[in-house]
Design an enzyme around this catalytic site. Structure first.
Site, short mmCIF file in Angstrom:
data_model
loop_
_atom_site.label_atom_id
_atom_site.label_comp_id
_atom_site.label_asym_id
_atom_site.label_seq_id
_atom_site.Cartn_x
_atom_site.Cartn_y
_atom_site.Cartn_z
N HIS A 225 0.84 -1.05 0.02
CA HIS A 225 0.07 -0.21 0.17
C HIS A 225 1.00 1.21 -0.03
O HIS A 225 1.47 1.38 1.00
CB HIS A 225 -1.02 -0.01 1.17
CG HIS A 225 -2.01 -0.78 1.31
ND1 HIS A 225 -1.82 -2.24 1.28
CD2 HIS A 225 -3.30 -0.79 1.10
CE1 HIS A 225 -3.06 -2.79 1.32
NE2 HIS A 225 -4.18 -1.84 1.32
N GLU A 228 -1.07 6.28 -0.31
CA GLU A 228 -2.57 6.42 0.01
C GLU A 228 -3.06 7.55 0.57
O GLU A 228 -3.69 7.61 1.59
CB GLU A 228 -3.06 4.99 0.42
CG GLU A 228 -4.64 5.00 0.20
CD GLU A 228 -5.31 3.87 1.31
OE1 GLU A 228 -4.32 2.80 1.48
OE2 GLU A 228 -6.34 3.65 1.35
N ASP A 325 -10.57 -3.77 -3.20
CA ASP A 325 -10.24 -3.12 -1.98
C ASP A 325 -11.09 -3.59 -1.06
O ASP A 325 -11.62 -4.87 -0.88
CB ASP A 325 -10.12 -1.79 -2.10
CG ASP A 325 -9.02 -1.29 -1.12
OD1 ASP A 325 -8.37 -2.02 -0.24
OD2 ASP A 325 -8.85 -0.24 -0.78
ZN LIG Z 1 -5.99 -2.16 0.61
#
Ligand SMILES: [Zn+2]
Length: 424
Positions: A225, A228, A325
Site C-alpha cells: 500500500h 494512499e 479493495d
Molecule cells: Zn487495501
C-alpha cells in the site's frame, strides 16, 4: 447443454484479439470460440457462418471476457462494518475502527467472513483473488494469516487465492527483524507475498529498503500500500522504484493506491511514473475506497477524487489493474467482491474511454501480477475456458447492466441462465 463445444458470435474486447482481426463499423467482428474439454481450442472471426453443432450456443453478439483477477482485497476485514459503532472519516479513522474490532476476531469469525467473500468472487466470475492480511506484531503471526492459507487450500481449483502480509513500515526498521518477517511469510508457501503500509505518517526510507532487501533475500514478490493520501510531499513510490533499481530486484512488485501522484506537480509525478515504467512494478488502482477515504472531512463535500494517474501509467506501458479493495468494512461500506464494479467506478471517476474494448483488461490480466508478464499480446487460445458472458450489456454502456451473467469454468456453466443461447 452445460458444456458447449462452440460459442458462436461472441463479442470479445479488442485488447484480446490479434492486431489483424477484422473490423466492421469501427468495431471488431464477432468471434467463434471453439472449446475442447476444458480449454479454448480456437478463436476465429465469425465472417463465414459455421453450422451450429448440437451442443453449440449462439451468443448473438453477447460480450465475453476471460475470468477476472481481483488483485487487491481485504478478506480478513470484510463484512465487519455491521458490528461497529462509530467510524471517523478518512483512512486513519477507518484504521482506528478496525483496531477496536479486533476483540471480535477468532479463526472461525475470519473463516466465515472470508468464505463469504470468496463465494461472492466465485459467483461473479473471478478466478484469482489476492488478499492483504493485517499483520501487527513483529514476532507473532496474526490469527487471520493461517486461516487464509487454509482457504487457499479449500478453494484450490476454483479460485486461486494469494495472501499478502500487510505490515506497517516501522516493523521493518530493524534489518534483522525484517529478515525474520520475510522468513515467516516465505514459510507460508508460494502463494504468500511480503507487503507493507507505506504512508507519510510512518515514512522511513531505511525501513522500506529493509523490506525490499528482505523480500529479495527470500525470493518473495512484494505488494505494497503506497502513498494512499493526497499529501504532495510523499515519496513512497519514487523511493520504491529507485531502491528496486539499486538492489537489482527481479521479482514482481505491486504498488497499490499511489493516490498522491494526482496531487503532485505534473513534472514530478511524470518523472516518478517514468521510473516506475523501468522497474518491475505493477500498479493497482482502487477507485471505490479512494473516493470514500481521500479528501474526507465530516460534513464537507469532498473536492478531490483521489484516483491515481491511470491513463498516464498505461501510456507508459505500466501494467495497471483495478480491484475491489475493502468490502463492507469501516474503509468502505459498499462493495461485492466484483471487480467489474471497480471498473464501473473508475470509468466515471477517471473518465475512461472504451471500458469494454480497452480498459476491461485491467480486470483480466492476471499475468500482470506475475514475475514475467506476457510480452506477446494476450489470447484465449489454449487457456482454460473460464469465461464470463454479459447477457444484458452492450459495449457502449458496459459495465452498466452487467450484473446478469453466465459464468463458464473450464467450459462448464457454474452460474447464470444459459437457456437463451441454446439452439431452438
Ligand atoms: Zn487495501
Amino acid at each position: 447443454m452445460n458444456a458447449p463445444s462452440l460459442l458462436r458470435n461472441a463479442r470479445l474486447p479488442r485488447w484480446l484479439l490479434p492486431a489483424d482481426w477484422p473490423e466492421r463499423d469501427g468495431a471488431p467482428v464477432l468471434a467463434h470460440i471453439a472449446l475442447e474439454i476444458s480449454r479454448v481450442q480456437s478463436v476465429r472471426p465469425a465472417s463465414t457462418d459455421a453450422a451450429l453443432p448440437a451442443n453449440g450456443w449462439d451468443l448473438a453478439g453477447t460480450l465475453v471476457l476471460p475470468g477476472f483477477v481481483d488483485a487487491h482485497t481485504h478478506l480478513d476485514k470484510a463484512f465487519t462494518l455491521p458490528r461497529m459503532k462509530e467510524v471517523q472519516p478518512g483512512l486513519l479513522g477507518a484504521i482506528d475502527a478496525m483496531l477496536n474490532d479486533r476483540v471480535h476476531w477468532s479463526a472461525g469469525d475470519v473463516h466465515e467472513r472470508a468464505s463469504r467473500g470468496l463465494q461472492w468472487a466465485w459467483e461473479c466470475g473471478t478466478t484469482h483473488v489476492r488478499t492483504h492480511v493485517d499483520w501487527w506484531e513483529p514476532d507473532t503471526v496474526p490469527l487471520a494469516w493461517p486461516v487464509m492459507a487454509e482457504l487457499a487450500e479449500e478453494w484450490t481449483g476454483r479460485v486461486r487465492l494469494e495472501q499478502v502480509s500487510l505490515i506497517k513500515l516501522p516493523l521493518f526498521e530493524d534489518a534483522a527483524q525484517a529478515m525474520r518477517l520475510a522468513k515467516q511469510v516465505k514459510a507460508t508457501g508460494p502463494h504468500a507475498l511480503l507487503g507493507g503500509f507505506v504512508h507519510s505518517t510512518n515514512w522511513s526510507e531505511n525501513a522500506l529498503r529493509n523490506l525490499l532487501v528482505s523480500a529479495q533475500a527470500y525470493d518473495l514478490d512484494i505488494d505494497l500500500h503506497v502513498d494512499e493520501e493526497l499529501n504532495p510531499s510523499v515519496v513512497g513510490l519514487q523511493a520504491t522504484a529507485r531502491i528496486l533499481r539499486e538492489i537489482g530486484f527481479e521479482g514482481r512488485v505491486v504498488c497499490g493506491h499511489i493516490c498522491a501522484l494526482a496531487a503532485q506537480p505534473e513534472a514530478q509525478a511524470f518523472a516518478t511514473l517514468d521510473a516506475v515504467a523501468r522497474a518491475p512494478i505493477t500498479v493497482v488502482s482502487l477507485p471505490a475506497t479512494n473516493l470514500l477515504l481521500q479528501d474526507a472531512v465530516t460534513g464537507r463535500t469532498p473536492r478531490l477524487r483521489g484516483i491515481t494517474l491511470v491513463k498516464e501509467a498505461r501510456d507508459r506501458g505500466i501494467p495497471l489493474l483495478f480491484a475491489s479493495d475493502n468490502v463492507q468494512d469501516p474503509f468502505c461500506r459498499l462493495g461485492s467482491f466484483d471487480p467489474v464494479e471497480a471498473l464501473g467506478t473508475a470509468a466515471l471517476v477517471a473518465q475512461l474511454d472504451e471500458p469494454f474494448d480497452n480498459w476491461s483488461q485491467a480486470l483480466c490480466r492476471g499475468d500482470w501480477l506475475q514475475r514475467a508478464p506476457a510480452t506477446t499480446p494476450p489470447t484465449l487460445v489454449g487457456a482454460k475456458a473460464d469465461l464470463v458472458l454479459f447477457t444484458q450489456a452492450d459495449r457502449h454502456g458496459w459495465p452498466s447492466r452487467s450484473a446478469t451473467r453466465v459464468v463458464l469454468r473450464e467450459g462448464r456453466v457454474t452460474h447464470g441462465d444459459a437457456t437463451p443461447f441454446l439452439p431452438r
